[in-house]
Design a protein around this motif. Structure first.
Motif, PDB file in Angstrom:
ATOM      1  N   VAL A  55       0.840  -1.207   0.000  1.00  0.00           N
ATOM      2  CA  VAL A  55       0.000   0.000   0.000  1.00  0.00           C
ATOM      3  C   VAL A  55       0.873   1.254   0.000  1.00  0.00           C
ATOM      4  CG1 VAL A  55      -1.641   1.353   1.369  1.00  0.00           C
ATOM      5  CG2 VAL A  55      -2.005  -1.104   1.048  1.00  0.00           C
ATOM      6  N   VAL A  56       1.850   1.303   0.895  1.00  0.00           N
ATOM      7  CA  VAL A  56       2.715   2.480   0.998  1.00  0.00           C
ATOM      8  C   VAL A  56       3.511   2.685  -0.288  1.00  0.00           C
ATOM      9  CG1 VAL A  56       4.721   3.443   2.215  1.00  0.00           C
ATOM     10  CG2 VAL A  56       2.843   2.435   3.509  1.00  0.00           C
ATOM     11  N   SER A  57       4.051   1.615  -0.850  1.00  0.00           N
ATOM     12  CA  SER A  57       4.862   1.756  -2.068  1.00  0.00           C
ATOM     13  C   SER A  57       4.010   2.154  -3.268  1.00  0.00           C
ATOM     14  CB  SER A  57       5.642   0.474  -2.355  1.00  0.00           C
ATOM     15  OG  SER A  57       4.771  -0.580  -2.672  1.00  0.00           O
ATOM     16  N   THR A  58       2.767   1.688  -3.334  1.00  0.00           N
ATOM     17  CA  THR A  58       1.882   2.084  -4.431  1.00  0.00           C
ATOM     18  C   THR A  58       1.533   3.565  -4.339  1.00  0.00           C
ATOM     19  OG1 THR A  58       0.980  -0.145  -4.606  1.00  0.00           O
ATOM     20  CG2 THR A  58      -0.319   1.611  -5.591  1.00  0.00           C
ATOM     21  N   VAL A  59       1.247   4.045  -3.137  1.00  0.00           N
ATOM     22  CA  VAL A  59       0.963   5.476  -2.944  1.00  0.00           C
ATOM     23  C   VAL A  59       2.202   6.301  -3.295  1.00  0.00           C
ATOM     24  CG1 VAL A  59       0.450   7.253  -1.206  1.00  0.00           C
ATOM     25  CG2 VAL A  59      -0.882   5.130  -1.260  1.00  0.00           C
ATOM     26  N   LEU A  60       3.365   5.873  -2.811  1.00  0.00           N
ATOM     27  CA  LEU A  60       4.604   6.598  -3.087  1.00  0.00           C
ATOM     28  C   LEU A  60       4.906   6.621  -4.589  1.00  0.00           C
ATOM     29  CD1 LEU A  60       7.192   8.048  -2.194  1.00  0.00           C
ATOM     30  CD2 LEU A  60       8.221   5.779  -1.848  1.00  0.00           C
ATOM     31  N   SER A  92      -4.328   4.080 -10.121  1.00  0.00           N
ATOM     32  CA  SER A  92      -2.967   3.543 -10.090  1.00  0.00           C
ATOM     33  C   SER A  92      -2.924   2.217  -9.334  1.00  0.00           C
ATOM     34  CB  SER A  92      -2.016   4.551  -9.445  1.00  0.00           C
ATOM     35  OG  SER A  92      -0.709   4.036  -9.414  1.00  0.00           O
ATOM     36  N   ALA A  93      -3.657   2.136  -8.236  1.00  0.00           N
ATOM     37  CA  ALA A  93      -3.726   0.877  -7.487  1.00  0.00           C
ATOM     38  C   ALA A  93      -4.343  -0.223  -8.352  1.00  0.00           C
ATOM     39  CB  ALA A  93      -4.531   1.064  -6.208  1.00  0.00           C
ATOM     40  N   GLY A  94      -5.305   0.150  -9.178  1.00  0.00           N
ATOM     41  CA  GLY A  94      -5.896  -0.825 -10.098  1.00  0.00           C
ATOM     42  C   GLY A  94      -4.875  -1.355 -11.093  1.00  0.00           C
ATOM     43  N   THR A  95      -4.003  -0.470 -11.601  1.00  0.00           N
ATOM     44  CA  THR A  95      -2.971  -0.930 -12.535  1.00  0.00           C
ATOM     45  C   THR A  95      -1.952  -1.809 -11.820  1.00  0.00           C
ATOM     46  OG1 THR A  95      -1.513   0.996 -12.282  1.00  0.00           O
ATOM     47  CG2 THR A  95      -3.230   1.129 -13.984  1.00  0.00           C
ATOM     48  N   ALA A  96      -1.648  -1.483 -10.560  1.00  0.00           N
ATOM     49  CA  ALA A  96      -0.722  -2.320  -9.791  1.00  0.00           C
ATOM     50  C   ALA A  96      -1.334  -3.696  -9.524  1.00  0.00           C
ATOM     51  CB  ALA A  96      -0.348  -1.632  -8.479  1.00  0.00           C
ATOM     52  N   ALA A  97      -2.624  -3.719  -9.225  1.00  0.00           N
ATOM     53  CA  ALA A  97      -3.313  -5.002  -9.007  1.00  0.00           C
ATOM     54  C   ALA A  97      -3.336  -5.832 -10.291  1.00  0.00           C
ATOM     55  CB  ALA A  97      -4.727  -4.763  -8.494  1.00  0.00           C
ATOM     56  N   ALA A  98      -3.558  -5.181 -11.418  1.00  0.00           N
ATOM     57  CA  ALA A  98      -3.553  -5.894 -12.702  1.00  0.00           C
ATOM     58  C   ALA A  98      -2.164  -6.458 -12.992  1.00  0.00           C
ATOM     59  CB  ALA A  98      -4.004  -4.966 -13.830  1.00  0.00           C
ATOM     60  N   ALA A  99      -1.121  -5.683 -12.701  1.00  0.00           N
ATOM     61  CA  ALA A  99       0.250  -6.169 -12.906  1.00  0.00           C
ATOM     62  C   ALA A  99       0.534  -7.369 -12.002  1.00  0.00           C
ATOM     63  CB  ALA A  99       1.250  -5.047 -12.632  1.00  0.00           C
ATOM     64  N   LEU A 132       6.293  -7.163 -19.173  1.00  0.00           N
ATOM     65  CA  LEU A 132       5.068  -6.993 -19.944  1.00  0.00           C
ATOM     66  C   LEU A 132       4.033  -6.205 -19.136  1.00  0.00           C
ATOM     67  CD1 LEU A 132       3.530  -7.689 -22.550  1.00  0.00           C
ATOM     68  CD2 LEU A 132       2.755  -9.766 -21.412  1.00  0.00           C
ATOM     69  N   ALA A 133       3.866  -6.569 -17.869  1.00  0.00           N
ATOM     70  CA  ALA A 133       2.919  -5.863 -17.002  1.00  0.00           C
ATOM     71  C   ALA A 133       3.358  -4.418 -16.784  1.00  0.00           C
ATOM     72  CB  ALA A 133       2.792  -6.589 -15.663  1.00  0.00           C
ATOM     73  N   GLY A 134       4.654  -4.187 -16.667  1.00  0.00           N
ATOM     74  CA  GLY A 134       5.171  -2.835 -16.480  1.00  0.00           C
ATOM     75  C   GLY A 134       4.907  -1.953 -17.684  1.00  0.00           C
ATOM     76  N   ILE A 135       5.081  -2.501 -18.879  1.00  0.00           N
ATOM     77  CA  ILE A 135       4.795  -1.736 -20.095  1.00  0.00           C
ATOM     78  C   ILE A 135       3.299  -1.413 -20.170  1.00  0.00           C
ATOM     79  CG2 ILE A 135       4.718  -1.873 -22.625  1.00  0.00           C
ATOM     80  CD1 ILE A 135       7.383  -3.480 -22.388  1.00  0.00           C
ATOM     81  N   GLY A 136       2.484  -2.401 -19.857  1.00  0.00           N
ATOM     82  CA  GLY A 136       1.040  -2.150 -19.830  1.00  0.00           C
ATOM     83  C   GLY A 136       0.655  -1.123 -18.783  1.00  0.00           C
ATOM     84  N   ARG A 137       1.284  -1.189 -17.636  1.00  0.00           N
ATOM     85  CA  ARG A 137       1.003  -0.218 -16.568  1.00  0.00           C
ATOM     86  C   ARG A 137       1.444   1.183 -16.992  1.00  0.00           C
ATOM     87  NH1 ARG A 137       3.146   1.193 -11.058  1.00  0.00           N
ATOM     88  NH2 ARG A 137       1.234   1.839 -10.024  1.00  0.00           N
ATOM     89  N   PHE A 138       2.618   1.294 -17.600  1.00  0.00           N
ATOM     90  CA  PHE A 138       3.091   2.593 -18.078  1.00  0.00           C
ATOM     91  C   PHE A 138       2.100   3.192 -19.069  1.00  0.00           C
ATOM     92  CE2 PHE A 138       5.208   4.924 -21.503  1.00  0.00           C
ATOM     93  CZ  PHE A 138       5.689   6.008 -20.791  1.00  0.00           C
ATOM     94  N   LEU A 139       1.683   2.395 -20.041  1.00  0.00           N
ATOM     95  CA  LEU A 139       0.751   2.899 -21.056  1.00  0.00           C
ATOM     96  C   LEU A 139      -0.574   3.321 -20.436  1.00  0.00           C
ATOM     97  CD1 LEU A 139       1.488   0.394 -23.959  1.00  0.00           C
ATOM     98  CD2 LEU A 139       2.097   2.829 -23.842  1.00  0.00           C
ATOM     99  N   THR A 140      -1.082   2.538 -19.490  1.00  0.00           N
ATOM    100  CA  THR A 140      -2.342   2.877 -18.841  1.00  0.00           C
ATOM    101  C   THR A 140      -2.211   4.152 -18.019  1.00  0.00           C
ATOM    102  OG1 THR A 140      -2.949   0.544 -18.742  1.00  0.00           O
ATOM    103  CG2 THR A 140      -4.156   2.038 -17.289  1.00  0.00           C
ATOM    104  N   LEU A 141      -1.123   4.264 -17.260  1.00  0.00           N
ATOM    105  CA  LEU A 141      -0.914   5.482 -16.481  1.00  0.00           C
ATOM    106  C   LEU A 141      -0.749   6.690 -17.389  1.00  0.00           C
ATOM    107  CD1 LEU A 141       1.496   4.220 -13.676  1.00  0.00           C
ATOM    108  CD2 LEU A 141      -0.921   4.784 -13.440  1.00  0.00           C
ATOM    109  N   ARG A 142       0.007   6.539 -18.448  1.00  0.00           N
ATOM    110  CA  ARG A 142       0.304   7.668 -19.347  1.00  0.00           C
ATOM    111  C   ARG A 142      -0.921   8.107 -20.131  1.00  0.00           C
ATOM    112  NH1 ARG A 142       2.154   9.456 -24.266  1.00  0.00           N
ATOM    113  NH2 ARG A 142       4.070  10.650 -24.281  1.00  0.00           N
ATOM    114  N   LEU A 143      -1.659   7.136 -20.674  1.00  0.00           N
ATOM    115  CA  LEU A 143      -2.766   7.465 -21.567  1.00  0.00           C
ATOM    116  C   LEU A 143      -4.102   7.651 -20.867  1.00  0.00           C
ATOM    117  CD1 LEU A 143      -1.891   4.987 -24.453  1.00  0.00           C
ATOM    118  CD2 LEU A 143      -1.399   7.455 -24.333  1.00  0.00           C
TER     119      LEU A 143
END
Length: 174
Positions: A55-60, A92-99, A132-143
């Motif tokens: 939780v703390v690392s996702t918020v940070l 963002s937490a949703g993208t972390a959960a998906a990853a 793969l999950a990181g690239i997907g997370r980056f794209l989701t966060l960015r777009l």
């Protein structure tokens, strides 16, 4: 749109530079988190320590990505430690959960295919799924999560009243 967030700040230095910042900041938080879990697990059960650090690392990481990676998380007033809104943190937490789901699924598939894989195979599968999950997370966060008004693609619309039908254009040209 999140109240109080600026939407007119362009992302500095383009997508590649923001991806590099994403990797460095996210990787840094990941390394710090792994050390923090080990330390905290000396005082708490591992599962609880891991959950707290997650939780703390996702918020940070969300705050760092908003401020530095995508430069979109600055409130006009600039008060308080957290500058992202609750919506940004939840998305963002949703993208972390998906990853997490992607890496877990990859490992479950590996163990279903091979009951005792070597450490090297486990690491290759896990790191590949993480990348793969990181690239997907980056794209989701960015777009989606940190997209500003300038970086969002304009919706494609077709105005039927303004454009002439193909047949009419042909008769005009003749």
């Amino acid at each position: 749109m999140e109240r109080g967030l600026r939407t007119d700040t362009p992302e500095p230095h383009g997508a590649f530079a923001s991806f590099i910042r994403f990797v460095i900041l996210g990787g840094g938080v990941g390394l710090a988190s792994s050390a923090a879990v080990v330390l905290l697990a000396t005082f708490l059960p591992f599962a609880l320590a891991n959950a707290l650090i997650a939780v703390v690392s996702t918020v940070l990481a969300t705050e760092l990505h908003a401020r530095f990676t995508f430069a979109s998380g600055r409130r006009r007033g600039g008060r308080g430690l957290l500058r992202c809104g609750l919506r940004h943190h939840l998305k963002s937490a949703g993208t972390a959960a998906a990853a997490y789901g992607v890496t877990t699924l990859a490992m479950l598939v590996l163990y279903a295919c091979e009951s005792a894989p070597s450490l090297a195979v486990e690491q290759i599968v896990y790191l590949s799924a993480s990348a793969l999950a990181g690239i997907g997370r980056f794209l989701t966060l960015r777009l989606y999560v940190f997209a500003t008004a300038r970086s969002r693609p304009a919706p494609v619309t077709h105005d039927l009243h303004r454009s002439r039908p193909h047949r009419e254009l042909l008769t005009i040209a003749s």
